[in-house]
Design an enzyme around this catalytic site. Structure first.
Site, PDB file in Angstrom:
ATOM      1  N   HIS A  57      -1.800   2.345   2.877  1.00  0.00           N
ATOM      2  CA  HIS A  57      -1.896   0.888   2.711  1.00  0.00           C
ATOM      3  C   HIS A  57      -3.189   0.379   3.320  1.00  0.00           C
ATOM      4  CE1 HIS A  57      -0.275  -3.083   1.848  1.00  0.00           C
ATOM      5  NE2 HIS A  57      -0.653  -3.475   3.048  1.00  0.00           N
ATOM      6  N   HIS A  59      -6.388  -2.805   2.893  1.00  0.00           N
ATOM      7  CA  HIS A  59      -7.119  -3.924   2.287  1.00  0.00           C
ATOM      8  C   HIS A  59      -8.566  -3.724   2.739  1.00  0.00           C
ATOM      9  CE1 HIS A  59      -3.205  -5.728   1.547  1.00  0.00           C
ATOM     10  NE2 HIS A  59      -2.960  -5.807   2.842  1.00  0.00           N
ATOM     11  N   GLN A  62     -11.077  -6.358   4.250  1.00  0.00           N
ATOM     12  CA  GLN A  62     -10.771  -6.966   5.541  1.00  0.00           C
ATOM     13  C   GLN A  62     -11.509  -6.288   6.697  1.00  0.00           C
ATOM     14  OE1 GLN A  62      -6.547  -7.608   6.125  1.00  0.00           O
ATOM     15  NE2 GLN A  62      -6.303  -8.522   4.110  1.00  0.00           N
ATOM     16  N   ARG A  85      -4.209 -15.483   8.568  1.00  0.00           N
ATOM     17  CA  ARG A  85      -4.263 -15.404   7.112  1.00  0.00           C
ATOM     18  C   ARG A  85      -5.251 -16.404   6.527  1.00  0.00           C
ATOM     19  NH1 ARG A  85       0.612 -16.733   2.889  1.00  0.00           N
ATOM     20  NH2 ARG A  85       0.152 -18.821   3.693  1.00  0.00           N
ATOM     21  N   HIS A 210       3.103  -8.621  -4.737  1.00  0.00           N
ATOM     22  CA  HIS A 210       2.674  -8.769  -3.350  1.00  0.00           C
ATOM     23  C   HIS A 210       3.829  -8.818  -2.361  1.00  0.00           C
ATOM     24  CE1 HIS A 210       1.300 -10.904   0.286  1.00  0.00           C
ATOM     25  NE2 HIS A 210       0.141 -10.316   0.062  1.00  0.00           N
ATOM     26  N   ARG A 213       7.738 -13.607  -1.189  1.00  0.00           N
ATOM     27  CA  ARG A 213       7.274 -14.985  -1.017  1.00  0.00           C
ATOM     28  C   ARG A 213       6.153 -15.315  -2.003  1.00  0.00           C
ATOM     29  NH1 ARG A 213       2.490 -14.530   1.822  1.00  0.00           N
ATOM     30  NH2 ARG A 213       2.304 -12.713   3.192  1.00  0.00           N
ATOM     31  N   HIS A 234       4.795  -5.868   0.117  1.00  0.00           N
ATOM     32  CA  HIS A 234       5.082  -6.264   1.492  1.00  0.00           C
ATOM     33  C   HIS A 234       6.548  -6.695   1.578  1.00  0.00           C
ATOM     34  CE1 HIS A 234       0.579  -7.372   1.674  1.00  0.00           C
ATOM     35  NE2 HIS A 234       0.743  -6.283   2.386  1.00  0.00           N
ATOM     36  N   GLU A 237       7.774  -8.592   6.623  1.00  0.00           N
ATOM     37  CA  GLU A 237       6.742  -8.503   7.662  1.00  0.00           C
ATOM     38  C   GLU A 237       6.910  -9.598   8.708  1.00  0.00           C
ATOM     39  OE1 GLU A 237       1.850  -8.418   8.189  1.00  0.00           O
ATOM     40  OE2 GLU A 237       2.735  -8.758   6.217  1.00  0.00           O
ATOM     41  N   HIS A 271       5.446  -2.473   5.756  1.00  0.00           N
ATOM     42  CA  HIS A 271       5.838  -3.113   7.021  1.00  0.00           C
ATOM     43  C   HIS A 271       7.339  -2.968   7.272  1.00  0.00           C
ATOM     44  CE1 HIS A 271       1.793  -4.525   7.346  1.00  0.00           C
ATOM     45  NE2 HIS A 271       1.894  -5.325   6.296  1.00  0.00           N
ATOM     46  N   ASP A 322      -4.164  -0.792   6.821  1.00  0.00           N
ATOM     47  CA  ASP A 322      -3.956  -2.200   6.465  1.00  0.00           C
ATOM     48  C   ASP A 322      -5.210  -3.051   6.638  1.00  0.00           C
ATOM     49  OD1 ASP A 322      -2.717  -4.531   5.698  1.00  0.00           O
ATOM     50  OD2 ASP A 322      -1.284  -4.596   7.333  1.00  0.00           O
TER      51      ASP A 322
END
Length: 456
Positions: A57, A59, A62, A85, A210, A213, A234, A237, A271, A322
């Site tokens: 996992h 990103h 980032q 975020r 994703h 939510r 996800h 989390e 997570h 991550d």
């Protein structure tokens, strides 16, 4: 590539240490049972060779955030995931395709230098900042894949489906470049991306709605109609996610996934921290995987993955870097155990029992290798005959490992090895890193430093 015989001082393959063992690599980069006549010999004295680490996992972009979010913003009493975020979104929206490539390449370089040979990239930067697709709708995904392959890594692009800011939340303009218009478009573009990247056997594509939510039920159902696909999302989390899922669906996240048919052996719940006992059992019944990301979960104050309960239920554990707060998958493995020691109040929580000195270390290594491979749907992670020869070595004379007795060698690596101890790294038998050096280190670093200087 000519057939090659690698001869380390110690080989860890097929789940066991083999002093004086050797790894035979065919001309197609796969592991052979025996050396053919005329095979090239590469001696690696003083090195322990292990299967390449699998980062399930990531990103990659980032990496730009490292060191830039470690403070409490003015006017706030505390910092948490949600304020982090917003800062991440602003960085994401500052990147053009060239910037995505440069940031990703830096992250992937650091992964290679840490012994990672495969990465699962949870990719959600799809469009221009205003949400308009690029002329090639897969432009950014292709830049990420190009970055990984230029460094030399194997990559699974997990194309993310994103629809909204959250249940009953207004649209967030900072998320426009993440979103597809509807679930059918998301599924179509994911399959289309797979066809577009099909020419490279080291690149594959999976589904990644994703989170519960970020997508409504219909999106989950659309993905569930493809049960044979590698699928990541996800899950649980943050406590706020549980509350919102209960309000919208009357179900907790894992309960919702089970109801729509998304719990299956190719599902990975990333997570999976705030789980109920019944959700843990449901993941186990489904033979699903959980990807823990301890360095990020610690950095964001998310909580601790209940890996002990998950393992007892039969859930496969993988690991990921991550947010790239730190790129050291072996350290993520030791954090997985270390965090549990703090919350359980005892040592060796994940030890499988039996009194073996290396039992706990071997279990954690399986998370970084075979667990990640299973999560990404790849046949890597053990250096068995027929698998790709993806491996890394550590220098047994490095200060962090010097003097480690043979019977404690694996625990010394898992619980004490620094990334600086990594010496050679290979994908498909081709060396990417030799004596701790990647040939593109300086070029990649220069480009990344320039990108950082112009990124708000």
């Amino acid at each position: 590539m000519a057939p090659t015989v690698f001869q380390p001082e110690v080989l860890f393959a097929g789940g066991r240490l083999q002093p004086g063992g050797q790894l035979v690599v065919a001309d197609d980069g796969s592991v052979l049972a025996a050396a053919p006549p005329g095979a090239r010999v590469v001696k690696l004295p003083g090195k322990l060779m292990l299967p390449g680490l699998v980062n399930a996992h990531s990103h990659a972009f980032q990496r730009l955030l490292r060191g830039r979010t470690e403070y409490v913003a003015k006017g706030r009493e505390a910092d948490d995931f949600w304020s982090w975020r917003e800062l991440m979104y602003r960085t994401a929206n500052a990147l053009d395709p060239a910037g995505v490539f440069v940031a990703s390449r830096q992250a992937f370089l650091e992964m290679a230098l840490a012994g990672i040979t495969t990465v699962g990239e949870f990719h959600y930067l799809h469009h221009q900042p205003d949400g308009t697709p690029y002329a090639d709708v897969h432009e950014l995904a292709k830049q990420v894949a190009r970055a990984a392959r230029e460094v030399g890594l194997r990559i699974v692009l997990l194309r993310v489906g994103y629809a909204r800011a959250g249940f009953e939340q207004p649209a967030n303009p900072l998320q426009r470049r993440f979103c597809d218009p509807d679930p059918d478009t998301f599924v179509h573009r994911t399959l289309e991306l797979r066809r577009a990247l099909a020419g490279d056997p080291a690149v594959s594509v999976g589904f990644a709605p994703h989170s519960v939510r970020a997508v409504p039920r219909g999106w989950l159902e659309a993905v569930a109609r493809h049960p044979g696909e590698v699928t990541h999302l996800h899950v649980a989390e943050q406590p706020a996610e549980i509350k919102a899922c209960l309000a919208e669906h009357g179900r907790r996240p894992v309960e919702l996934l089970e109801e729509v048919g998304l719990l299956h052996p190719k599902l990975t719940a990333v997570h999976a921290i705030h789980l109920s006992p019944s959700e843990i059992e449901a993941l186990g019944r489904a033979k699903a995987s959980v990807c823990a990301c301890p360095s990020t979960e610690r950095n964001l104050g998310d909580g601790v993955v209940p890996a002990d309960a998950l393992m007892r239920a039969g859930v496969t554990i993988a690991l990921g870097t991550d947010s790239q707060a730190d790129i050291h998958l072996l350290d993520d493995a030791r954090q997985l155990e270390g965090h549990l020691r703090l919350v359980r109040g005892r040592r060796a929580v994940l030890d499988p029992g039996g009194g073996a000195l290396s039992g706990l270390a071997e279990r954690l290594l399986r998370c970084t290798m075979e667990g990640g491979a299973r999560s990404l749907g790849l046949d890597v992670g053990a250096l068995t005959v027929g698998q790709p020869a993806d491996f890394f070595t550590v220098d047994l004379a490095h200060p962090c490992l010097v003097g480690a007795p043979r019977e404690a060698l694996l625990p010394a690596v898992v619980f004490g090895a620094a990334t600086g101890a990594v010496s050679e790294v290979a994908v498909g038998g081709k060396l990417l890193v030799e004596a701790g050096r990647h040939p593109l280190t300086e070029e990649i670093g220069r480009d990344f430093a320039a990108l950082v200087s112009r990124t708000p």
